[in-house]
Design an enzyme around this catalytic site. Structure first.
Site, PDB file in Angstrom:
ATOM      1  CE  LYS A 349       6.852  13.635   3.677  1.00 10.88           C
ATOM      2  NZ  LYS A 349       7.012  14.199   2.493  1.00 10.88           N
ATOM      3  NE  ARG A 423       0.147  12.313  -5.740  1.00 10.06           N
ATOM      4  CZ  ARG A 423       0.875  13.429  -6.493  1.00 10.06           C
ATOM      5  NH1 ARG A 423       1.102  13.215  -7.824  1.00 10.06           N
ATOM      6  NH2 ARG A 423       1.478  14.216  -5.645  1.00 10.06           N
TER       7      ARG A 423
END
Length: 566
Positions: A349, A423
């Site tokens: 990030k 996910r």
């Protein structure tokens, strides 16, 4: 000797340490919990002698106005102030006209009580004993027109009691040295959700002091001991609702605690110990199973373990089971994303990493709901709370872009981006809830996509499901608890974005419709005909202004579970 001086130094270091945390060589194994405020709420019939008297007032009925009339009214600040119409306790105390005077002075903001949750400045009124009593007027919103009784405002009415509870707590906090408070309410036109008043009262007094010391510690309404509610609407049975509200507030508090905890405290093992503690404190209503690395490998959980390889601590697959009394009408699964910290992995990030402790918001909501359900004990439902806990970190074992992982249902996933990791963990958790546990229906909560935040902002979560009945049930639970949601589209044509040239699918679609493709990805891990909903709480789990977790999700999930047994 050097060994004794070393052990003394370690002992001193432990004594100075304000909270459990890691050492240089060992991760933290426990997370402390905050307690809800030690304040009793009950019904009473006497408003004398309270340190603070709060009187609820309805304002005049809301008038229907077109846009031009509203603009003209807003532009004219010199409109004549209507005389307030006082009833009940407010009328009784207005013998010297002070209440009328303060209502007229504050009409613009308070609207004679028409501004829900707003309060007037404090009044000091003489009592019969010669002392003075602090009095505050609390707005309950506009009174109803007869024609409004069954209109579309019902959704707004659902949240009235919660707003009253929040405002009451704020006043007890603002005015120091208040030990006793009495809330006087007229006959209420809103639904009598005494539980909501209680829950929001305790939630508003939440303060996370686990990582503060000395004068930085904040105790909200620290002198307050008791709150009495005087209401003509109350029945003898309603007192139990205050207790239920406190039970629910404990669940919300735990949800906040988990999200607020820094990564040097909260990891997969300390979260697993939180789950164990929930079971231990449930009076036998909840059982806890933790699957270790080997047990996850036996089940072929390659998607989850692919993410967990980068963690300092070993993976902890958490499964709490609640069985209500009576005939079980529904077995439900509640899955939460449990990324205790998300660096993005090798697709690291570049912004907002300091907030990434909040990436466990889904698991926090699920475990908070488990705590609340264990205390509220709804009948007729069996609930399975499931979290695949780990971190998304960078080391020589962590997955890299282009890896192909195999989930426990045999489907293969090409990893295009390591920052779409949540996910992957959810995939195996959903297969477990579907196939191994055999849940009748499954909901899943996760701080999954920035795309959902952009679509719905910070106050509304997104719901993706192909099942209309499940969508309706979640919408109703959302409305009742005040945790706002909105059903989003499951656009099947977007499945094309998940196609892989070398595997069954990729873990990432294109930059457009990212929240939808995330939901479509998750569908691959639940039986097609089984009711399943993905709930994205990325925008709602964190309050930027407060720098703290919101506790979002715990109330909605608890309500949904309770309704399954009815």
């Amino acid at each position: 000797s050097s060994s004794s001086s070393s052990s003394s130094a370690l002992k001193m270091a432990d004594e100075k340490r304000p909270f459990p945390t890691w050492s240089f060589d060992k991760h933290c194994e426990t997370m402390e919990w905050n307690t809800v405020a030690d304040v009793s709420i009950s019904f009473g019939d006497d408003d004398r002698d309270a340190d603070l008297l709060v009187i609820g007032l309805y304002g005049p009925p809301k008038k229907e106005e077109d846009e031009d009339e509203k603009k003209e009214k807003d532009d004219n600040d010199d409109d004549e102030v209507p005389a307030p119409i006082l009833t009940g306790k407010a009328k009784e105390l207005d013998s010297n006209g002070l209440i009328t005077e303060i209502l007229e002075e504050n009409y613009k903001d308070f609207k004679h009580g028409g501004a829900l949750g707003k309060t007037t400045p404090i009044l000091r009124l003489p009592t019969k004993g010669g002392k003075t009593q602090r009095v505050i007027l609390l707005g309950l919103g506009p009174s109803e027109n007869t024609s409004d009784a069954d209109n579309e405002n019902d959704g707004e009415k659902e949240g009235v009691m919660a707003q009253i509870g929040a405002a009451l707590a704020q006043q007890c906090e603002e005015h120091k040295k208040v030990q006793t408070c009495t809330l006087v309410l007229p006959v209420l036109s809103a639904p009598l959700k005494w539980k909501d008043l209680s829950t929001e009262f305790y939630n508003t007094l939440y303060s996370d002091n686990r990582y503060r010391t000395k004068d930085k510690i904040v105790h909200k309404a620290k002198d307050l001991k008791s709150v009495k509610v005087v209401s003509e609407d109350a029945t003898a049975a309603d007192g139990d609702e205050f207790v239920k509200g406190k039970h629910l507030a404990r669940g919300v508090t735990l949800t906040k605690d988990i999200v607020n905890a820094p990564h040097n405290v909260l990891n997969s093992e300390s979260l697993a110990n939180v789950a164990r503690q929930i079971a231990e404190e449930s009076n036998g209503r909840i059982t806890c199973t933790i699957l270790n690395k080997d047990e996850c490998e036996e089940r072929g959980m390659g998607a989850y373990l692919g993410v967990a390889r980068g963690s300092e601590t070993e993976p902890q697959f958490i499964h709490l089971t609640y069985k209500g009394a009576g005939e079980i009408k529904k077995k439900v699964g509640i899955v939460g994303k449990g990324l205790l910290f998300d660096t993005g992995g090798y697709n690291i990030k570049t912004q907002m990493m300091e907030l990434m402790k909040f990436d466990c918001g889904g698991s926090a909501a699920v475990l908070g709901a488990a705590r609340a359900v264990g205390e509220l004990a709804p009948e007729g439902v069996e609930a399975h709370f499931i979290v695949a806990a780990c971190e998304n970190m960078i080391n020589d074992r962590a997955m890299v872009p282009s890896d192909v992982l195999t989930a426990s249902n045999g489907k293969t996933i090409e990893v295009l981006n390591t920052d779409a990791e949540g996910r992957l963990t959810l995939a195996d958790a959903l297969v477990y809830a579907d196939k191994e546990v055999g849940c009748d229906s499954i909901i899943e909560l996760s701080t999954l996509t920035g795309a959902c935040m952009i679509s719905l902002g910070k106050s509304v979560c997104g719901v993706w499901t192909n099942n209309d009945d499940l969508a309706t049930a979640l919408k109703e639970s959302s409305a009742v608890t005040g945790e706002k949601s909105w059903r989003m589209p499951m656009e099947k044509s977007y499945n094309k974005q998940l196609e892989s040239k070398i595997a069954d699918m990729t873990n990432l679609g294109s930059r457009y419709g990212g929240a939808i493709t995330a939901a479509l990805f998750l569908q691959n891990f639940v039986s097609p005909k089984k009711p399943f909903a993905h709930i994205d709480i990325a925008g709602t789990a964190w309050n930027d202004a407060a720098g703290s977790a919101t506790g979002f999700g715990a109330k909605m999930v608890s309500e949904w579970i309770a309704r399954q047994g009815k």
